[in-house]
Every structure is written in structure tokens, then in C-alpha cells.
Design a protein around this motif. Structure first.
Motif, short mmCIF file in Angstrom:
data_model
loop_
_atom_site.label_atom_id
_atom_site.label_comp_id
_atom_site.label_asym_id
_atom_site.label_seq_id
_atom_site.Cartn_x
_atom_site.Cartn_y
_atom_site.Cartn_z
N LYS A 194 -85.41 -55.20 37.10
CA LYS A 194 -85.71 -54.01 36.29
C LYS A 194 -86.44 -54.38 35.01
O LYS A 194 -87.50 -53.84 34.72
CB LYS A 194 -84.41 -53.31 35.90
CG LYS A 194 -83.83 -52.44 36.94
CD LYS A 194 -82.53 -51.76 36.57
CE LYS A 194 -82.10 -51.83 35.15
NZ LYS A 194 -80.84 -51.15 34.87
N THR A 240 -90.39 -51.97 40.27
CA THR A 240 -89.53 -51.72 39.12
C THR A 240 -88.82 -50.37 39.25
O THR A 240 -87.62 -50.27 39.01
CB THR A 240 -90.36 -51.75 37.81
OG1 THR A 240 -90.99 -53.02 37.73
CG2 THR A 240 -89.50 -51.53 36.60
N TRP A 282 -84.78 -49.69 39.42
CA TRP A 282 -84.09 -48.76 38.51
C TRP A 282 -83.33 -47.72 39.31
O TRP A 282 -82.20 -47.36 38.98
CB TRP A 282 -85.08 -48.08 37.57
CG TRP A 282 -85.45 -48.92 36.41
CD1 TRP A 282 -86.50 -49.79 36.33
CD2 TRP A 282 -84.78 -49.00 35.15
NE1 TRP A 282 -86.53 -50.39 35.10
CE2 TRP A 282 -85.49 -49.92 34.35
CE3 TRP A 282 -83.67 -48.37 34.61
CZ2 TRP A 282 -85.11 -50.24 33.06
CZ3 TRP A 282 -83.29 -48.68 33.31
CH2 TRP A 282 -84.01 -49.61 32.56
#
Length: 160
Positions: free
Chosen positions: A12, A107, A111
Motif C-alpha cells: 500500500k 496499490t 488498499w
């Protein structure tokens, strides 16, 4: 499969940093294209949307004149990596938008997975099969799939 919060956390934050750097490089290339050279007879270009590396055995003055040739290729922006080996030299084209979008996608997925794992832990659901762990003893394995109790969902220890 065991949840891996440390790996997700690393992906992340490192992905967010990489995405921000790639987007900044892309924006910088559009706002003010530039070039610079190194000691090893190599020129680096930040041309709108792409990063070019040009090298040959020519002297630096000849390379600067060759940079005008390279500026003509701005119209032919590569969507992915490309390599050219010509009579005046060789260059490698690295687009910025493709890797930036890939980094953003990875990413965002990390998340999202982390958010879902925290929601399941807060609802006292099994992280593997979503079975409701309400009423199970603290630290008991899931009766559906046999997964261990998630660490974040354990209630605080009570003093007797």
C-alpha cells in the motif's frame, strides 16, 4: 490462505509513493520537457509522457545535435517500452503512463483488500470463509474452514 497484513501494508505505502513519483514525472514531462547528460556519453530525455535514454560513441556535441532528431519522435509516443538501434546511436523509450497506471491499480487493490480485511475483523467474520465468529471462544479456530482467529478481532482480555 493466511492474511498477510505486513505485506499488504508495504504494498500500500510503497505503491502509493511509486505512483506519486511516476505521476509527478509524467506531469513534469508535459509541463517542461528537459534533457541532461552523464559522464558515460549518455543523454537522458524527459519528453512529454516518456523517458528516453540515448547512447552512442559520438561526442557530446554530436549528441546534442542528435537530440533534435529525437525531439522529432515526440509525435510517436510509445505505449510501452521500445528499443531502437540506429546508425547514429541507440535509445530506449520508457513510457510513464503505463507503469503509473499499473502501480495505481496494484496499490488500489492492496488498499481495498486491507479495508475488507479490517471490516471482516470488526464484524467478527472469518477472514477466509466469512463465517460469523460471534459466540466462538477467544482464539478458537473457525468451525467452517479451520482458519485461526484473526489477531485484530480478539476482544480485550478481562481481569478476573
Amino acid at each position: 490462505m493466511k492474511p498477510r497484513p505486513r505485506i499488504r501494508k508495504s504494498i500500500k505505502w510503497c505503491g502509493l509513493l511509486l505512483s506519486a513519483l511516476l505521476i509527478a514525472a509524467w506531469a513534469s514531462s508535459i509541463i517542461s520537457p528537459r534533457w541532461w547528460s552523464s559522464q558515460t556519453q549518455t543523454l537522458y530525455f524527459l519528453i512529454p509522457g516518456t523517458f528516453w535514454i540515448y547512447w552512442s560513441s559520438d561526442t557530446l556535441n554530436e549528441k546534442v545535435s542528435a537530440s533534435h532528431e529525437l525531439s522529432e519522435f515526440r509525435i510517436q509516443r510509445a505505449l510501452w517500452f521500445s528499443f531502437y538501434d540506429g546508425p547514429r546511436g541507440s535509445w530506449l523509450t520508457i513510457p510513464i503512463a503505463g507503469p503509473a497506471l499499473l502501480a495505481l491499480l496494484i496499490t488500489a487493490t492492496a488498499w481495498r483488500l486491507d479495508t475488507l480485511a479490517r471490516r471482516h475483523a470488526n464484524k467478527h467474520l472469518c477472514t477466509k470463509c466469512n463465517y460469523s465468529r460471534t459466540g466462538l471462544a477467544v482464539g478458537a479456530v473457525c468451525p467452517e474452514c479451520g482458519a485461526a482467529a484473526p489477531v485484530g478481532s480478539l476482544p480485550p482480555a478481562k481481569d478476573i
